[in-house]
Motif scaffolding. Sequence first.
Motif, PDB file in Angstrom:
ATOM      1  N   UNK A  95       2.361 -12.640   2.847  1.00  0.00           N
ATOM      2  CA  UNK A  95       3.007 -11.333   2.801  1.00  0.00           C
ATOM      3  C   UNK A  95       2.054 -10.200   2.441  1.00  0.00           C
ATOM      4  N   UNK A  96       0.913 -10.509   1.830  1.00  0.00           N
ATOM      5  CA  UNK A  96      -0.069  -9.469   1.488  1.00  0.00           C
ATOM      6  C   UNK A  96      -1.404 -10.100   1.123  1.00  0.00           C
ATOM      7  N   UNK A  97      -2.474  -9.390   1.442  1.00  0.00           N
ATOM      8  CA  UNK A  97      -3.826  -9.755   1.032  1.00  0.00           C
ATOM      9  C   UNK A  97      -4.497  -8.467   0.594  1.00  0.00           C
ATOM     10  N   UNK A  98      -5.007  -8.451  -0.647  1.00  0.00           N
ATOM     11  CA  UNK A  98      -5.651  -7.214  -1.107  1.00  0.00           C
ATOM     12  C   UNK A  98      -6.672  -7.490  -2.201  1.00  0.00           C
ATOM     13  N   UNK A  99      -7.588  -6.555  -2.346  1.00  0.00           N
ATOM     14  CA  UNK A  99      -8.575  -6.619  -3.420  1.00  0.00           C
ATOM     15  C   UNK A  99      -7.926  -6.073  -4.687  1.00  0.00           C
ATOM     16  N   UNK A 100      -8.148  -6.761  -5.818  1.00  0.00           N
ATOM     17  CA  UNK A 100      -7.605  -6.327  -7.103  1.00  0.00           C
ATOM     18  C   UNK A 100      -8.689  -6.441  -8.170  1.00  0.00           C
ATOM     19  N   UNK A 101      -8.465  -5.776  -9.291  1.00  0.00           N
ATOM     20  CA  UNK A 101      -9.376  -5.890 -10.431  1.00  0.00           C
ATOM     21  C   UNK A 101      -8.663  -6.644 -11.540  1.00  0.00           C
ATOM     22  N   UNK A 102      -9.277  -7.723 -12.004  1.00  0.00           N
ATOM     23  CA  UNK A 102      -8.773  -8.501 -13.137  1.00  0.00           C
ATOM     24  C   UNK A 102      -9.741  -8.343 -14.298  1.00  0.00           C
ATOM     25  N   UNK A 103      -9.344  -8.798 -15.468  1.00  0.00           N
ATOM     26  CA  UNK A 103     -10.225  -8.725 -16.633  1.00  0.00           C
ATOM     27  C   UNK A 103     -11.543  -9.458 -16.373  1.00  0.00           C
ATOM     28  N   UNK A 104     -11.504 -10.545 -15.582  1.00  0.00           N
ATOM     29  CA  UNK A 104     -12.710 -11.327 -15.281  1.00  0.00           C
ATOM     30  C   UNK A 104     -13.545 -10.714 -14.163  1.00  0.00           C
ATOM     31  N   UNK A 105     -13.035  -9.659 -13.515  1.00  0.00           N
ATOM     32  CA  UNK A 105     -13.783  -8.999 -12.455  1.00  0.00           C
ATOM     33  C   UNK A 105     -12.963  -8.841 -11.190  1.00  0.00           C
ATOM     34  N   UNK A 106     -13.605  -8.363 -10.123  1.00  0.00           N
ATOM     35  CA  UNK A 106     -12.889  -8.154  -8.865  1.00  0.00           C
ATOM     36  C   UNK A 106     -12.414  -9.482  -8.274  1.00  0.00           C
ATOM     37  N   UNK A 107     -11.276  -9.427  -7.588  1.00  0.00           N
ATOM     38  CA  UNK A 107     -10.695 -10.638  -7.002  1.00  0.00           C
ATOM     39  C   UNK A 107      -9.965 -10.280  -5.715  1.00  0.00           C
ATOM     40  N   UNK A 108      -9.676 -11.292  -4.936  1.00  0.00           N
ATOM     41  CA  UNK A 108      -8.809 -11.171  -3.772  1.00  0.00           C
ATOM     42  C   UNK A 108      -7.473 -11.784  -4.178  1.00  0.00           C
TER      43      UNK A 108
END
Length: 77
Positions: free
Chosen positions: A4-17
């Motif tokens: 339903x979705x694919x996006x780049x996000x920022x987590x505490x551990x760093x950037x993620x997909x």
Amino acid sequence: VKVTAVKAVKLAAGPAIRIDYLANSAPNSVTNKRIRLEHERFILFKSGKTVTLDVAAPAGADNVDQWRLISNSLEWK
């Protein structure tokens, strides 16, 4: 499976997909019924290493706060 979705996000551990998708559960051993599950899969890369986190719950459940807490608890060691 329905993505339903694919996006780049920022987590505490760093950037993620983040990949959001729907899938059916394994059949219940008694009733043989399946339920629809919502998933969020996070993929993180750092220093040649990959971490994948997948969280799932019955479709329509309110999991936003819990999943945010879990996904931001990841740490690289």
